[in-house]
Design an enzyme around this catalytic site. Sequence first.
Site, PDB file in Angstrom:
ATOM      1  N   GLY A   8      61.364 -74.769 -34.515  1.00 53.84           N
ATOM      2  CA  GLY A   8      61.911 -74.146 -33.296  1.00 53.84           C
ATOM      3  C   GLY A   8      60.858 -73.322 -32.576  1.00 53.84           C
ATOM      4  O   GLY A   8      61.161 -72.312 -31.932  1.00 53.84           O
ATOM      5  N   TYR A 143      78.888 -72.002 -34.650  1.00 50.38           N
ATOM      6  CA  TYR A 143      77.594 -71.346 -34.911  1.00 50.38           C
ATOM      7  C   TYR A 143      77.732 -70.339 -36.058  1.00 50.38           C
ATOM      8  O   TYR A 143      76.933 -70.330 -37.001  1.00 50.38           O
ATOM      9  CB  TYR A 143      77.138 -70.648 -33.624  1.00 50.38           C
ATOM     10  CG  TYR A 143      75.861 -69.848 -33.732  1.00 50.38           C
ATOM     11  CD1 TYR A 143      74.642 -70.472 -33.957  1.00 50.38           C
ATOM     12  CD2 TYR A 143      75.878 -68.462 -33.572  1.00 50.38           C
ATOM     13  CE1 TYR A 143      73.471 -69.726 -34.026  1.00 50.38           C
ATOM     14  CE2 TYR A 143      74.716 -67.715 -33.636  1.00 50.38           C
ATOM     15  CZ  TYR A 143      73.515 -68.348 -33.861  1.00 50.38           C
ATOM     16  OH  TYR A 143      72.361 -67.622 -33.925  1.00 50.38           O
TER      17      TYR A 143
HETATM   18  N1  SER Z   1      72.048 -64.578 -29.639  1.00 47.78           N
HETATM   19  C1  SER Z   1      72.895 -65.462 -30.408  1.00 47.78           C
HETATM   20  C2  SER Z   1      73.910 -66.089 -29.559  1.00 47.78           C
HETATM   21  O1  SER Z   1      74.301 -65.483 -28.589  1.00 47.78           O
HETATM   22  C3  SER Z   1      73.569 -64.693 -31.507  1.00 47.78           C
HETATM   23  O2  SER Z   1      72.838 -64.840 -32.680  1.00 47.78           O
HETATM   24  O3  SER Z   1      74.343 -67.149 -29.856  1.00 47.78           O
END
Ligand code: SER
Length: 316
Positions: A8, A143
Amino acid sequence: MKNILVTGACGQIGSELVEKLREKYGNENVVATGHKTPPTEKMRKAGPFEYIDVVRKEEIANVVKKYDIGTIYHMGAILSAVGEQKPQLAFNVNLIGLYNVLKVGREQKLERIMVPSSIAAFGPDTPKDNTPNETILRPTTMYGVTKVAGELLGDYYFHKFGVDVRGMRFPGIISSETLPGGGTTDYAVAIYYEAIKNKRYTCFVREDTVLPMMYMPDATKALMDLAEADVSKLKHHCDFNVNAMSFSAGELAASIKKHIPEFVCEYKPDYRQEIADSWPRSLNDSAARKEWGWKPKYDLPAMTKDMLEKLSKKLK
Ligand code: SER
Protein backbone atom coordinates in the site's frame (compact mmCIF):
# COMPACT_ATOMS: atom_id res chain seq x y z
CA MET A 1 19.62 -5.98 9.04
CA LYS A 2 17.33 -7.45 6.41
CA ASN A 3 15.27 -5.23 4.11
CA ILE A 4 11.85 -3.66 4.62
CA LEU A 5 8.78 -4.05 2.40
CA VAL A 6 5.79 -1.70 2.49
CA THR A 7 2.46 -2.75 0.94
CA GLY A 8 0.00 0.00 0.00
CA ALA A 9 3.01 2.26 -0.55
CA CYS A 10 1.11 4.65 -2.82
CA GLY A 11 -1.67 5.17 -0.29
CA GLN A 12 -2.12 7.94 2.25
CA ILE A 13 0.02 6.45 5.03
CA GLY A 14 2.25 4.24 2.85
CA SER A 15 3.58 7.10 0.74
CA GLU A 16 4.86 9.05 3.77
CA LEU A 17 5.95 5.95 5.65
CA VAL A 18 8.18 4.87 2.74
CA GLU A 19 9.92 8.25 2.81
CA LYS A 20 10.51 8.10 6.57
CA LEU A 21 11.75 4.50 6.41
CA ARG A 22 14.09 5.32 3.53
CA GLU A 23 15.49 8.30 5.46
CA LYS A 24 16.19 6.05 8.41
CA TYR A 25 17.24 2.74 6.84
CA GLY A 26 18.49 3.77 3.37
CA ASN A 27 16.68 4.12 0.04
CA GLU A 28 17.71 0.76 -1.41
CA ASN A 29 16.70 -1.15 1.73
CA VAL A 30 13.01 -0.18 1.60
CA VAL A 31 10.92 -1.80 -1.13
CA ALA A 32 7.72 0.09 -1.91
CA THR A 33 4.89 -2.02 -3.35
CA GLY A 34 1.47 -1.11 -4.67
CA HIS A 35 -1.40 -2.74 -6.46
CA LYS A 36 -2.65 -0.50 -9.27
CA THR A 37 -1.86 3.10 -8.38
CA PRO A 38 1.48 3.98 -9.99
CA PRO A 39 4.17 5.41 -7.69
CA THR A 40 5.12 9.07 -7.88
CA GLU A 41 8.32 9.78 -9.77
CA LYS A 42 9.91 10.76 -6.46
CA MET A 43 9.11 7.36 -4.91
CA ARG A 44 10.20 5.35 -7.95
CA LYS A 45 13.48 7.23 -8.36
CA ALA A 46 14.39 6.99 -4.68
CA GLY A 47 14.36 3.20 -4.39
CA PRO A 48 12.85 -0.14 -5.48
CA PHE A 49 9.17 -0.40 -6.41
CA GLU A 50 7.15 -3.52 -7.31
CA TYR A 51 3.52 -4.14 -8.13
CA ILE A 52 1.87 -6.86 -6.05
CA ASP A 53 -1.69 -7.96 -5.40
CA VAL A 54 -1.84 -9.01 -1.73
CA VAL A 55 -4.75 -11.33 -2.54
CA ARG A 56 -2.20 -13.47 -4.45
CA LYS A 57 0.11 -14.99 -1.87
CA GLU A 58 2.80 -16.03 -4.35
CA GLU A 59 3.23 -12.41 -5.47
CA ILE A 60 4.05 -11.38 -1.88
CA ALA A 61 6.28 -14.44 -1.40
CA ASN A 62 8.29 -13.71 -4.58
CA VAL A 63 9.04 -10.10 -3.67
CA VAL A 64 9.94 -11.06 -0.08
CA LYS A 65 12.43 -13.60 -1.46
CA LYS A 66 13.79 -11.36 -4.21
CA TYR A 67 14.70 -8.52 -1.84
CA ASP A 68 15.66 -10.52 1.27
CA ILE A 69 12.89 -8.90 3.31
CA GLY A 70 12.91 -9.06 7.12
CA THR A 71 10.06 -6.67 7.98
CA ILE A 72 6.73 -5.96 6.27
CA TYR A 73 4.69 -2.85 6.96
CA HIS A 74 1.35 -4.05 5.63
CA MET A 75 -0.51 -0.83 4.78
CA GLY A 76 -2.54 -2.05 1.79
CA ALA A 77 -6.26 -1.97 2.70
CA ILE A 78 -9.73 -0.90 1.64
CA LEU A 79 -11.15 1.78 3.97
CA SER A 80 -14.54 1.99 5.65
CA ALA A 81 -16.69 3.91 3.15
CA VAL A 82 -15.56 1.94 0.08
CA GLY A 83 -15.81 -1.20 2.19
CA GLU A 84 -19.54 -0.62 2.66
CA GLN A 85 -20.00 -0.25 -1.10
CA LYS A 86 -17.72 -3.15 -2.00
CA PRO A 87 -17.79 -5.56 0.97
CA GLN A 88 -16.36 -8.52 -0.97
CA LEU A 89 -13.39 -6.42 -2.10
CA ALA A 90 -12.81 -5.23 1.49
CA PHE A 91 -12.99 -8.82 2.75
CA ASN A 92 -10.54 -10.06 0.12
CA VAL A 93 -7.98 -7.27 0.39
CA ASN A 94 -8.15 -6.73 4.15
CA LEU A 95 -8.54 -10.26 5.39
CA ILE A 96 -7.27 -12.64 2.70
CA GLY A 97 -4.48 -10.12 1.99
CA LEU A 98 -3.43 -10.02 5.64
CA TYR A 99 -3.69 -13.80 5.96
CA ASN A 100 -1.37 -14.13 2.96
CA VAL A 101 1.12 -11.69 4.48
CA LEU A 102 1.06 -13.66 7.77
CA LYS A 103 1.52 -16.98 5.98
CA VAL A 104 4.50 -15.62 4.02
CA GLY A 105 5.85 -14.22 7.30
CA ARG A 106 5.70 -17.66 8.87
CA GLU A 107 7.10 -19.53 5.87
CA GLN A 108 9.98 -17.14 5.23
CA LYS A 109 10.65 -16.51 8.92
CA LEU A 110 10.22 -12.74 8.81
CA GLU A 111 11.51 -10.74 11.77
CA ARG A 112 8.47 -8.47 12.02
CA ILE A 113 5.09 -7.70 10.48
CA MET A 114 3.43 -4.35 11.20
CA VAL A 115 -0.28 -4.12 10.48
CA PRO A 116 -2.49 -1.21 11.49
CA SER A 117 -5.93 -1.74 12.94
CA SER A 118 -8.42 1.11 13.33
CA ILE A 119 -11.02 2.81 15.51
CA ALA A 120 -13.38 0.99 13.16
CA ALA A 121 -12.74 -2.15 15.25
CA PHE A 122 -15.17 -0.60 17.76
CA GLY A 123 -18.90 -0.32 17.32
CA PRO A 124 -22.03 1.37 18.68
CA ASP A 125 -21.96 -0.75 21.88
CA THR A 126 -18.40 0.36 22.76
CA PRO A 127 -18.01 3.12 25.40
CA LYS A 128 -17.51 6.30 23.36
CA ASP A 129 -15.19 8.38 25.53
CA ASN A 130 -11.74 7.38 26.73
CA THR A 131 -12.48 3.97 25.18
CA PRO A 132 -10.43 1.30 26.97
CA ASN A 133 -7.97 -0.92 25.13
CA GLU A 134 -9.92 -3.98 26.25
CA THR A 135 -13.58 -3.41 25.47
CA ILE A 136 -16.51 -4.48 23.31
CA LEU A 137 -15.47 -5.08 19.69
CA ARG A 138 -18.69 -5.34 17.71
CA PRO A 139 -18.20 -3.21 14.59
CA THR A 140 -21.06 -2.59 12.16
CA THR A 141 -18.95 -2.10 9.00
CA MET A 142 -17.21 -4.71 6.84
CA TYR A 143 -14.00 -2.69 7.28
CA GLY A 144 -14.37 -2.96 11.06
CA VAL A 145 -15.11 -6.69 10.86
CA THR A 146 -11.89 -7.23 8.89
CA LYS A 147 -9.94 -5.10 11.36
CA VAL A 148 -11.13 -7.05 14.43
CA ALA A 149 -10.42 -10.33 12.64
CA GLY A 150 -7.01 -8.95 11.60
CA GLU A 151 -6.11 -8.10 15.21
CA LEU A 152 -7.08 -11.60 16.29
CA LEU A 153 -5.23 -13.25 13.40
CA GLY A 154 -2.08 -11.27 14.19
CA ASP A 155 -2.23 -12.24 17.86
CA TYR A 156 -2.89 -15.85 16.86
CA TYR A 157 0.19 -15.90 14.63
CA PHE A 158 2.28 -14.41 17.42
CA HIS A 159 1.22 -16.91 20.07
CA LYS A 160 0.84 -19.98 17.87
CA PHE A 161 3.71 -19.62 15.41
CA GLY A 162 6.01 -17.03 16.99
CA VAL A 163 5.58 -14.55 14.12
CA ASP A 164 6.23 -11.09 15.60
CA VAL A 165 3.12 -9.22 14.44
CA ARG A 166 2.39 -5.77 15.86
CA GLY A 167 -0.15 -3.04 15.27
CA MET A 168 -2.20 -0.18 16.63
CA ARG A 169 -5.74 1.06 16.21
CA PHE A 170 -5.31 4.22 14.19
CA PRO A 171 -7.83 7.05 14.41
CA GLY A 172 -8.53 9.21 11.34
CA ILE A 173 -5.19 10.22 9.83
CA ILE A 174 -4.72 13.73 8.45
CA SER A 175 -1.96 14.52 5.98
CA SER A 176 -0.93 16.81 3.13
CA GLU A 177 1.07 14.50 0.83
CA THR A 178 -1.38 11.88 -0.50
CA LEU A 179 -5.17 12.03 -0.20
CA PRO A 180 -6.88 9.24 1.71
CA GLY A 181 -9.13 7.05 -0.40
CA GLY A 182 -12.59 5.96 0.65
CA GLY A 183 -12.55 6.47 4.42
CA THR A 184 -15.14 8.00 6.73
CA THR A 185 -12.60 10.40 8.23
CA ASP A 186 -11.62 11.76 4.79
CA TYR A 187 -13.56 15.01 5.46
CA ALA A 188 -10.87 16.01 7.95
CA VAL A 189 -8.34 16.08 5.10
CA ALA A 190 -10.57 17.35 2.28
CA ILE A 191 -11.65 20.37 4.37
CA TYR A 192 -8.08 21.77 4.31
CA TYR A 193 -7.73 21.37 0.54
CA GLU A 194 -11.09 23.04 -0.10
CA ALA A 195 -10.45 25.82 2.41
CA ILE A 196 -7.34 26.79 0.45
CA LYS A 197 -8.74 26.23 -3.05
CA ASN A 198 -12.36 27.48 -2.73
CA LYS A 199 -12.77 28.92 0.78
CA ARG A 200 -15.81 26.63 1.10
CA TYR A 201 -16.39 23.02 2.04
CA THR A 202 -19.46 20.82 2.25
CA CYS A 203 -18.81 18.33 5.01
CA PHE A 204 -20.42 14.88 4.84
CA VAL A 205 -20.82 14.50 8.62
CA ARG A 206 -22.72 16.73 11.06
CA GLU A 207 -21.04 19.72 12.69
CA ASP A 208 -21.16 18.08 16.13
CA THR A 209 -19.54 14.79 15.00
CA VAL A 210 -16.51 14.15 17.21
CA LEU A 211 -13.91 11.55 16.19
CA PRO A 212 -10.36 10.77 17.28
CA MET A 213 -7.75 11.98 14.77
CA MET A 214 -3.96 12.03 14.34
CA TYR A 215 -1.52 14.02 12.22
CA MET A 216 0.66 11.99 9.85
CA PRO A 217 4.06 12.68 11.49
CA ASP A 218 2.69 11.09 14.67
CA ALA A 219 1.25 8.14 12.71
CA THR A 220 4.51 7.23 10.92
CA LYS A 221 6.41 7.67 14.18
CA ALA A 222 3.95 5.38 15.99
CA LEU A 223 4.48 2.65 13.39
CA MET A 224 8.27 2.92 13.46
CA ASP A 225 8.47 3.17 17.27
CA LEU A 226 6.22 0.16 17.82
CA ALA A 227 8.23 -1.81 15.24
CA GLU A 228 11.39 -1.16 17.24
CA ALA A 229 9.95 -1.69 20.72
CA ASP A 230 11.45 -4.36 22.95
CA VAL A 231 9.18 -7.38 22.50
CA SER A 232 9.66 -8.48 26.11
CA LYS A 233 7.89 -5.27 27.23
CA LEU A 234 4.82 -5.86 25.02
CA LYS A 235 1.76 -7.38 26.64
CA HIS A 236 -0.41 -6.39 23.69
CA HIS A 237 0.59 -6.99 20.09
CA CYS A 238 -1.88 -6.06 17.37
CA ASP A 239 -4.47 -3.98 19.19
CA PHE A 240 -2.90 -0.92 20.83
CA ASN A 241 -5.18 2.10 21.18
CA VAL A 242 -3.31 5.26 20.15
CA ASN A 243 -4.91 8.62 20.89
CA ALA A 244 -3.73 12.01 19.68
CA MET A 245 -6.60 14.54 19.46
CA SER A 246 -10.38 14.62 19.24
CA PHE A 247 -12.50 17.37 17.70
CA SER A 248 -15.88 17.93 16.12
CA ALA A 249 -16.18 18.81 12.44
CA GLY A 250 -17.29 22.27 13.62
CA GLU A 251 -14.17 22.71 15.78
CA LEU A 252 -12.02 21.67 12.83
CA ALA A 253 -13.68 24.28 10.61
CA ALA A 254 -13.21 26.90 13.36
CA SER A 255 -9.48 26.11 13.62
CA ILE A 256 -9.15 26.73 9.86
CA LYS A 257 -11.22 29.93 10.08
CA LYS A 258 -8.63 31.36 12.47
CA HIS A 259 -6.19 31.36 9.54
CA ILE A 260 -8.68 31.87 6.68
CA PRO A 261 -11.48 34.10 8.11
CA GLU A 262 -13.61 33.96 4.94
CA PHE A 263 -13.77 30.12 5.04
CA VAL A 264 -17.33 28.75 5.13
CA CYS A 265 -18.20 25.17 6.01
CA GLU A 266 -21.62 23.62 5.34
CA TYR A 267 -22.81 20.25 6.60
CA LYS A 268 -24.69 17.70 4.49
CA PRO A 269 -24.45 14.33 6.23
CA ASP A 270 -24.58 11.25 3.97
CA TYR A 271 -24.27 7.48 4.57
CA ARG A 272 -20.92 8.00 6.24
CA GLN A 273 -22.61 9.72 9.21
CA GLU A 274 -23.86 6.38 10.46
CA ILE A 275 -20.35 4.92 10.26
CA ALA A 276 -18.89 7.92 12.14
CA ASP A 277 -21.62 7.61 14.80
CA SER A 278 -20.62 3.98 15.44
CA TRP A 279 -17.03 4.93 16.39
CA PRO A 280 -15.58 6.27 19.68
CA ARG A 281 -14.86 9.94 20.33
CA SER A 282 -11.58 9.39 22.17
CA LEU A 283 -9.36 6.49 23.18
CA ASN A 284 -7.54 5.47 26.33
CA ASP A 285 -4.02 4.71 25.12
CA SER A 286 -2.31 4.01 28.44
CA ALA A 287 -1.17 0.54 27.30
CA ALA A 288 0.70 2.04 24.30
CA ARG A 289 2.22 4.74 26.51
CA LYS A 290 3.37 2.21 29.07
CA GLU A 291 4.53 -0.64 26.84
CA TRP A 292 6.39 1.25 24.10
CA GLY A 293 6.44 4.91 25.09
CA TRP A 294 3.76 6.27 22.73
CA LYS A 295 3.35 10.04 22.96
CA PRO A 296 1.84 12.19 20.19
CA LYS A 297 3.27 15.58 19.30
CA TYR A 298 0.51 17.37 17.39
CA ASP A 299 -2.77 18.84 18.63
CA LEU A 300 -5.42 20.53 16.48
CA PRO A 301 -3.94 24.09 16.38
CA ALA A 302 -0.41 22.80 15.60
CA MET A 303 -1.74 20.46 12.90
CA THR A 304 -3.91 23.13 11.26
CA LYS A 305 -0.99 25.55 11.09
CA ASP A 306 1.27 22.94 9.51
CA MET A 307 -1.37 21.60 7.10
CA LEU A 308 -2.24 25.09 5.82
CA GLU A 309 1.42 25.99 5.35
CA LYS A 310 2.20 22.76 3.48
CA LEU A 311 -0.95 22.82 1.32
CA SER A 312 -0.62 26.52 0.45
CA LYS A 313 2.76 25.73 -1.11
CA LYS A 314 1.53 22.53 -2.77
CA LEU A 315 -1.65 24.01 -4.27
CA LYS A 316 -0.08 27.25 -5.51
N1 SER B 1 -9.69 6.50 8.45
C1 SER B 1 -10.35 5.21 8.38
C2 SER B 1 -11.64 5.31 7.69
O1 SER B 1 -12.25 6.36 7.77
C3 SER B 1 -10.56 4.66 9.76
O2 SER B 1 -9.52 3.79 10.07
O3 SER B 1 -12.07 4.38 7.11
